[in-house]
Design a protein around this motif. Structure first.
Motif, PDB file in Angstrom:
ATOM      1  N   HIS A 288       0.843  -1.207   0.000  1.00  9.15           N
ATOM      2  CA  HIS A 288       0.000   0.000   0.000  1.00  9.15           C
ATOM      3  C   HIS A 288       0.878   1.258   0.000  1.00  9.15           C
ATOM      4  O   HIS A 288       0.612   2.212  -0.718  1.00  9.15           O
ATOM      5  N   GLY A 289       1.912   1.258   0.837  1.00  6.83           N
ATOM      6  CA  GLY A 289       2.788   2.423   0.939  1.00  6.83           C
ATOM      7  C   GLY A 289       3.574   2.645  -0.337  1.00  6.83           C
ATOM      8  O   GLY A 289       3.639   3.757  -0.867  1.00  6.83           O
ATOM      9  N   ARG A 290       4.142   1.572  -0.857  1.00  4.47           N
ATOM     10  CA  ARG A 290       4.985   1.696  -2.066  1.00  4.47           C
ATOM     11  C   ARG A 290       4.148   2.085  -3.278  1.00  4.47           C
ATOM     12  O   ARG A 290       4.479   2.995  -4.006  1.00  4.47           O
ATOM     13  N   GLN A 291       3.032   1.358  -3.468  1.00  6.74           N
ATOM     14  CA  GLN A 291       2.261   1.570  -4.688  1.00  6.74           C
ATOM     15  C   GLN A 291       1.608   2.952  -4.733  1.00  6.74           C
ATOM     16  O   GLN A 291       1.604   3.608  -5.767  1.00  6.74           O
ATOM     17  N   SER A 292       1.087   3.397  -3.595  1.00  2.00           N
ATOM     18  CA  SER A 292       0.424   4.713  -3.613  1.00  2.00           C
ATOM     19  C   SER A 292       1.460   5.809  -3.858  1.00  2.00           C
ATOM     20  O   SER A 292       1.217   6.759  -4.597  1.00  2.00           O
ATOM     21  N   ALA A 293       2.657   5.653  -3.254  1.00  4.20           N
ATOM     22  CA  ALA A 293       3.707   6.654  -3.460  1.00  4.20           C
ATOM     23  C   ALA A 293       4.191   6.624  -4.909  1.00  4.20           C
ATOM     24  O   ALA A 293       4.415   7.664  -5.527  1.00  4.20           O
ATOM     25  N   GLU A 294       4.302   5.420  -5.461  1.00  2.18           N
ATOM     26  CA  GLU A 294       4.778   5.317  -6.843  1.00  2.18           C
ATOM     27  C   GLU A 294       3.764   5.909  -7.825  1.00  2.18           C
ATOM     28  O   GLU A 294       4.135   6.610  -8.766  1.00  2.18           O
ATOM     29  N   TRP A 299       2.838  10.328 -11.512  1.00  2.00           N
ATOM     30  CA  TRP A 299       1.898  11.378 -11.928  1.00  2.00           C
ATOM     31  C   TRP A 299       2.646  12.717 -11.979  1.00  2.00           C
ATOM     32  O   TRP A 299       2.515  13.494 -12.930  1.00  2.00           O
ATOM     33  N   ILE A 300       3.449  12.957 -10.959  1.00  2.00           N
ATOM     34  CA  ILE A 300       4.193  14.223 -10.887  1.00  2.00           C
ATOM     35  C   ILE A 300       5.331  14.248 -11.920  1.00  2.00           C
ATOM     36  O   ILE A 300       5.470  15.193 -12.687  1.00  2.00           O
ATOM     37  N   ALA A 301       6.138  13.179 -11.939  1.00  2.00           N
ATOM     38  CA  ALA A 301       7.359  13.205 -12.755  1.00  2.00           C
ATOM     39  C   ALA A 301       7.097  12.912 -14.227  1.00  2.00           C
ATOM     40  O   ALA A 301       7.796  13.413 -15.091  1.00  2.00           O
ATOM     41  N   GLU A 302       6.077  12.075 -14.499  1.00  2.00           N
ATOM     42  CA  GLU A 302       5.887  11.650 -15.896  1.00  2.00           C
ATOM     43  C   GLU A 302       4.495  11.968 -16.413  1.00  2.00           C
ATOM     44  O   GLU A 302       4.124  11.521 -17.488  1.00  2.00           O
TER      45      GLU A 302
END
Ligand code: FCA
Length: 331
Positions: A288-294, A299-302
Motif C-alpha cells: 500500500h505504501g509503495r504503490q500509492s507513493a509510486e 503522476w508528478i514526474a511523468e
C-alpha cells in the motif's frame, strides 16, 4: 540523396524523444511528496510510511512523513508541504468527509493528491471518484473474516445458538462498514442467527475506542456461552478481546479475527499463550505504501495518471502461519 530526409527525420524524432526524457530525469531529483496518515502511532501506518520512504530512496524522490490526526493538523501539514516545495501528497484522512476541504487546499497550491486506505467522500455522500485511490477490497476481506470465524467455530464444535457475534462497528466510515458488512454476511451465510449479532459502535478506529464500545456488551448479553469478535481492523478486535478478558471470558470461548496483519498482530501471536485473538486477514501495508507513493510520483514526474481505484486482497494469518505470511507479504 533520397535517404537524407529520412535520416534527418529519424534524428529529429530521436532528439524530440530525448529532450523530454532528459527533462523528466532532471525533475526526478526534485520530486518531493508528502505521506500523511490519520494514526501515525499504529503499526499499519508506520510500515506504510516507511515503505513509501524506502521506495523514494530507491527511485530518487523524497518523502515527508506527516501526521494528520484531525482536520486542522491535515491542513497545516499541507501548508508545511507546500512551504517545503512538495508537488503532491498521499493521504489516509482522519475523516473521509474532509475530502473536499483537503482537495481544495491541494488545488490552491497546485499539488496532486491520491488517497490510500480511506477514500474521500464528497458532499453527496459518494466516494470522490476524481481523486485516485488505493485501498483494500473491503467487502471481500470482510467476507474472509466471517468465513475464518465460521470455520473456527465449527472446528471448536460451538453451537451457534449459544454464540454472540460482537460487531465493533464504525458505520460513519465506509471503509469500516464494507468490511464489517462483508463479515456479517459471511456469518449469516454460514447459518448464524441475525439476532445474535450485537453492534458495538466505536468512535474511532483504535484499540481504546473499541475497548470502550465492547466492554458493556459481554455483561449485557451474558446469556451467550461463546463470542466471536470482528471489526474494521485488528487494533479494534484487540480492544474487544481485551474487554472479553476483563469480563472474565476464557480464550477458548472467544474467536476474534482482525484485518491488517501489522505489528499489533505479530505482538499478539508472539505471546506465550494463545488469546481470544485467533487471527487476522493480512494485507500488505508495504505494498500500500509503495504503490500509492509510486502512483503519485509517476503522476508528478511523468504526468502518468494513476488508476482511479486499486483494490488489494488479503490472506488469513493465524498463530500457526503468521511468520510465513509476514514474509510473503514483505511485512
Ligand atoms: C483503515 C483502518 C486501518 C487499515 C487501513 C487499510 O484506515 O483504520 O487500520 O485497515 O484502513
Amino acid at each position: 540523396m533520397s535517404l537524407l530526409p529520412a535520416f534527418t527525420r529519424v534524428l529529429a524524432t530521436t532528439l524530440i524523444a530525448l529532450v523530454p526524457l532528459g527533462m523528466a530525469h532532471a525533475s526526478d531529483d526534485n520530486v518531493k511528496i508528502g505521506f500523511i496518515v490519520k494514526k501515525p502511532e499504529q503499526a499499519w501506518f508506520i510500515n506504510e510510511q516507511r515503505a513509501a520512504s524506502e521506495l523514494g530512496q530507491e527511485q530518487g524522490f523524497s518523502v515527508v512523513r506527516l501526521a494528520g490526526e484531525d482536520g486542522q493538523q491535515v491542513l497545516s501539514a499541507i501548508d508545511n508541504l507546500h512551504a517545503q516545495g512538495a508537488q503532491g501528497f498521499v493521504i489516509c484522512p482522519p475523516d473521509v468527509r474532509l475530502g473536499m476541504a483537503i482537495a481544495n487546499r491541494a488545488k490552491q497550491y497546485d499539488m496532486k493528491v491520491v488517497t490510500v486506505d480511506d477514500q474521500f467522500v464528497g458532499g453527496d455522500g459518494k466516494p470522490m471518484a476524481d481523486v485516485p485511490h488505493l485501498g483494500m477490497s473491503g467487502y471481500k476481506i470482510g467476507e474472509q473474516v466471517g468465513n475464518a470465524i465460521a470455520e473456527e467455530m465449527k472446528r471448536r464444535g460451538w453451537d451457534m445458538a449459544d454464540t454472540g457475534a460482537l460487531r465493533i462497528s464504525n458505520n460513519e466510515l465506509p471503509t469500516a462498514r464494507e468490511r464489517t458488512d462483508g463479515a456479517t454476511q459471511a456469518l449469516l451465510d454460514a447459518g448464524f442467527d441475525k439476532a445474535n449479532v450485537i453492534d458495538a459502535p466505536q468512535q474511532n478506529t483504535d484499540t481504546t475506542s473499541a475497548f470502550s464500545a465492547a466492554s458493556p456488551m459481554f455483561s449485557k448479553y451474558g446469556k451467550f456461552d461463546h463470542w466471536v469478535i470482528y471489526a474494521l481492523n485488528e487494533e479494534s478486535v484487540l480492544g474487544g478481546v481485551r474487554a472479553s478478558e476483563q469480563y472474565g471470558l476464557s480464550p477458548d470461548d472467544v474467536i476474534g479475527v482482525g484485518i491488517n496483519g501489522s505489528g499489533a498482530a505479530f505482538a499478539e501471536f508472539s505471546r506465550e499463550k494463545p488469546t481470544g485473538f485467533y487471527g487476522t486477514v493480512a494485507v500488505s501495508s508495504t505494498m500500500h505504501g509503495r504503490q500509492s507513493a509510486e502512483n503519485l510520483y509517476q503522476w508528478i514526474a511523468e504526468d502518468k495518471q494513476p488508476p482511479a481505484n486499486t483494490e488489494t486482497t488479503g490472506t488469513l494469518m493465524t498463530r500457526d502461519n503468521w511468520k510465513e505470511v509476514r514474509k510473503e507479504l514483505q511485512l
